[in-house]
Design a protein around this motif. Structure first.
Motif, PDB file in Angstrom:
ATOM      1  N   TYR A 212      -2.747 -14.687   4.321  1.00  0.00           N
ATOM      2  CA  TYR A 212      -2.765 -13.148   3.775  1.00  0.00           C
ATOM      3  C   TYR A 212      -1.619 -13.179   2.920  1.00  0.00           C
ATOM      4  O   TYR A 212      -0.676 -13.644   2.996  1.00  0.00           O
ATOM      5  CB  TYR A 212      -2.903 -12.067   4.889  1.00  0.00           C
ATOM      6  CG  TYR A 212      -4.134 -11.562   5.215  1.00  0.00           C
ATOM      7  CD1 TYR A 212      -4.583 -10.464   4.769  1.00  0.00           C
ATOM      8  CD2 TYR A 212      -5.096 -12.333   5.921  1.00  0.00           C
ATOM      9  CE1 TYR A 212      -5.780  -9.730   4.812  1.00  0.00           C
ATOM     10  CE2 TYR A 212      -6.487 -11.978   6.027  1.00  0.00           C
ATOM     11  CZ  TYR A 212      -6.895 -10.527   5.602  1.00  0.00           C
ATOM     12  OH  TYR A 212      -8.088 -10.266   5.549  1.00  0.00           O
ATOM     13  N   PRO A 213      -1.595 -11.891   1.680  1.00  0.00           N
ATOM     14  CA  PRO A 213      -2.838 -11.428   1.049  1.00  0.00           C
ATOM     15  C   PRO A 213      -3.724 -12.042   0.249  1.00  0.00           C
ATOM     16  O   PRO A 213      -4.534 -11.478  -0.493  1.00  0.00           O
ATOM     17  CB  PRO A 213      -1.959 -10.430   0.434  1.00  0.00           C
ATOM     18  CG  PRO A 213      -0.779 -10.753   0.122  1.00  0.00           C
ATOM     19  CD  PRO A 213      -0.399 -11.885   1.393  1.00  0.00           C
ATOM     20  N   ALA A 241      -1.371  -6.400  -7.743  1.00  0.00           N
ATOM     21  CA  ALA A 241      -0.701  -5.108  -8.191  1.00  0.00           C
ATOM     22  C   ALA A 241      -1.901  -4.239  -8.092  1.00  0.00           C
ATOM     23  O   ALA A 241      -1.549  -2.739  -7.844  1.00  0.00           O
ATOM     24  CB  ALA A 241      -0.116  -5.287  -9.675  1.00  0.00           C
ATOM     25  N   LEU A 242      -3.027  -4.413  -8.596  1.00  0.00           N
ATOM     26  CA  LEU A 242      -4.130  -3.518  -8.469  1.00  0.00           C
ATOM     27  C   LEU A 242      -4.330  -2.953  -7.107  1.00  0.00           C
ATOM     28  O   LEU A 242      -4.834  -1.920  -6.929  1.00  0.00           O
ATOM     29  CB  LEU A 242      -5.424  -4.325  -9.114  1.00  0.00           C
ATOM     30  CG  LEU A 242      -6.522  -3.400  -9.202  1.00  0.00           C
ATOM     31  CD1 LEU A 242      -6.236  -2.000 -10.054  1.00  0.00           C
ATOM     32  CD2 LEU A 242      -7.725  -4.137  -9.862  1.00  0.00           C
ATOM     33  N   SER A 247      -4.360   1.043  -3.153  1.00  0.00           N
ATOM     34  CA  SER A 247      -4.361   1.439  -1.451  1.00  0.00           C
ATOM     35  C   SER A 247      -3.082   1.104  -0.840  1.00  0.00           C
ATOM     36  O   SER A 247      -2.874   1.234   0.372  1.00  0.00           O
ATOM     37  CB  SER A 247      -5.344   0.096  -0.765  1.00  0.00           C
ATOM     38  OG  SER A 247      -6.648   0.459  -1.306  1.00  0.00           O
ATOM     39  N   GLY A 248      -2.131   0.955  -1.666  1.00  0.00           N
ATOM     40  CA  GLY A 248      -0.720   0.822  -0.889  1.00  0.00           C
ATOM     41  C   GLY A 248      -0.616  -0.633  -0.755  1.00  0.00           C
ATOM     42  O   GLY A 248      -1.586  -1.424  -0.636  1.00  0.00           O
ATOM     43  N   VAL A 249       0.781  -0.954   0.069  1.00  0.00           N
ATOM     44  CA  VAL A 249       0.679  -2.306   0.626  1.00  0.00           C
ATOM     45  C   VAL A 249      -0.220  -2.593   1.738  1.00  0.00           C
ATOM     46  O   VAL A 249      -0.311  -3.837   1.645  1.00  0.00           O
ATOM     47  CB  VAL A 249       2.465  -2.074   0.978  1.00  0.00           C
ATOM     48  CG1 VAL A 249       2.583  -3.417   1.751  1.00  0.00           C
ATOM     49  CG2 VAL A 249       3.397  -2.034  -0.205  1.00  0.00           C
ATOM     50  N   PHE A 253      -3.368  -6.129   3.399  1.00  0.00           N
ATOM     51  CA  PHE A 253      -3.677  -6.869   4.745  1.00  0.00           C
ATOM     52  C   PHE A 253      -4.962  -6.094   5.230  1.00  0.00           C
ATOM     53  O   PHE A 253      -5.192  -6.328   6.542  1.00  0.00           O
ATOM     54  CB  PHE A 253      -2.452  -6.432   5.711  1.00  0.00           C
ATOM     55  CG  PHE A 253      -1.138  -6.981   5.447  1.00  0.00           C
ATOM     56  CD1 PHE A 253      -0.934  -8.440   5.425  1.00  0.00           C
ATOM     57  CD2 PHE A 253      -0.336  -6.338   4.418  1.00  0.00           C
ATOM     58  CE1 PHE A 253       0.296  -9.127   4.818  1.00  0.00           C
ATOM     59  CE2 PHE A 253       0.987  -6.996   4.019  1.00  0.00           C
ATOM     60  CZ  PHE A 253       0.916  -8.332   4.146  1.00  0.00           C
ATOM     61  N   ARG A 254      -5.796  -5.647   4.368  1.00  0.00           N
ATOM     62  CA  ARG A 254      -6.840  -5.049   4.740  1.00  0.00           C
ATOM     63  C   ARG A 254      -8.035  -6.276   5.339  1.00  0.00           C
ATOM     64  O   ARG A 254      -8.039  -7.265   4.735  1.00  0.00           O
ATOM     65  CB  ARG A 254      -7.751  -4.651   3.560  1.00  0.00           C
ATOM     66  CG  ARG A 254      -8.445  -3.287   3.839  1.00  0.00           C
ATOM     67  CD  ARG A 254      -9.209  -2.967   2.535  1.00  0.00           C
ATOM     68  NE  ARG A 254      -8.728  -1.573   2.295  1.00  0.00           N
ATOM     69  CZ  ARG A 254      -8.859  -0.915   1.016  1.00  0.00           C
ATOM     70  NH1 ARG A 254      -9.737  -1.474   0.216  1.00  0.00           N
ATOM     71  NH2 ARG A 254      -8.286   0.368   0.943  1.00  0.00           N
TER      72      ARG A 254
END
Length: 287
Positions: A212-213, A241-242, A247-249, A253-254
């Motif tokens: 990840y990521p 970057a997108l 969604s933020g940082v 880690f989604r």
């Protein structure tokens, strides 16, 4: 090809099949967490609930055909490449953990050749949400080949898969060997099956923490309607970057939670099936 490599190929096939059957439902949740439109789901449990309610239980196994067909080859190549890499790095059977990490990294890079298309088709199947326009795997394969060809279609996301697999399998094998050796110190060379399962789970957790990521980037690149533009470094950086902008940082880690949960039974079953099959083949062939 020597007999020990053939044994590793066969054992890898068995391990791969075990991994898919055990881990596919949580893998589907992970992929949907990474690629679903913003606001579609509230979290992993909501993905599970909505998938079961709208598409039924077997939707959790959506996209399983691609890895089930391909994972035997993927895992066979992975374990065989790992075995060959170990023998190239050192003539001695007991490698240091640094040497194990190097062998795992090499195996991961080699493995990406098959893992990339298998993962791409799986992701594209999992990114369908039960509408009448959903396509079967055969239609997805045909469409990608017809519209984009081999490099931009079938092998879409190859370089980000390579970038993911190198640290992932360095971590995977290092953690597995470290745990296995700790158990061997206590129980001897023939460690109990539960210790083998625990070692495999440790390897699986290390795999996801290491990749990840980049796994998020890979899923998004492979699901998109058009191929990425620019060099691999450029499109990976642009995608990272997108994700942060959207969604933020935390977006980087989604899907990590279902990945870690999945890794425990999936990696345990993979390693157990591989090790037990290899030992069985070793008794038969003597190598």
């Amino acid at each position: 090809m020597d007999a020990s490599t053939i044994n590793e190929l066969l054992a890898g096939s068995v391990g791969g099949a075990a991994q898919v059957i055990v881990g596919q439902p949580l893998d589907t949740i992970k992929t949907r967490a990474q690629t679903a439109p913003a606001g579609m789901f509230k979290g992993p449990m909501d993905i599970l609930a909505q998938t079961l309610r709208k598409e039924g239980f077997f939707a959790l196994y959506k996209g399983m055909a691609s890895p089930l067909i391909g994972i035997a080859g993927v895992n066979s190549l992975l374990f065989a490449a790992y075995g060959v890499s170990k023998r190239l790095i050192s003539p001695f059977p007991q490698l240091s953990l640094k040497e194990i990490a190097a062998a795992g990294a090499i195996a991961g890079a080699v493995n990406a050749v098959l893992a990339s298309p298998v993962e791409m088709f799986k992701v594209r199947m999992q990114g369908q949400y039960g509408s009448p326009s959903d396509k079967r795997l055969r239609a997805v394969v045909t469409e990608m080949w017809r519209d984009w060809g081999f490099r931009k279609g079938i092998m879409r996301g190859y370089w980000v898969t390579v970038a993911r697999e190198i640290p992932a399998y360095a971590g995977f094998y290092t953690a597995f060997e470290f745990s296995k050796r700790k158990f061997a110190d206590k129980y001897g060379s023939q460690i109990p099956v539960w210790a083998l399962l625990a070692s495999g789970s440790t390897g699986g957790i290390a795999y996801w923490l290491a990749c990840y990521p980049l796994d998020v980037v890979k899923s998004r690149v492979q699901l998109r309607a058009t191929p990425p533009e620019g060099t691999p470094v450029q499109y990976i950086a642009r995608e990272l970057a997108l994700v942060v902008r959207e969604s933020g940082v935390s977006g980087l880690f989604r899907g990590l939670t279902p990945s870690l949960l999945r890794s425990i039974p999936a990696a345990a079953s993979t390693f157990a099936a591989f090790e037990l099959t290899r030992e069985y083949l070793k008794e038969i062939t003597g190598v």
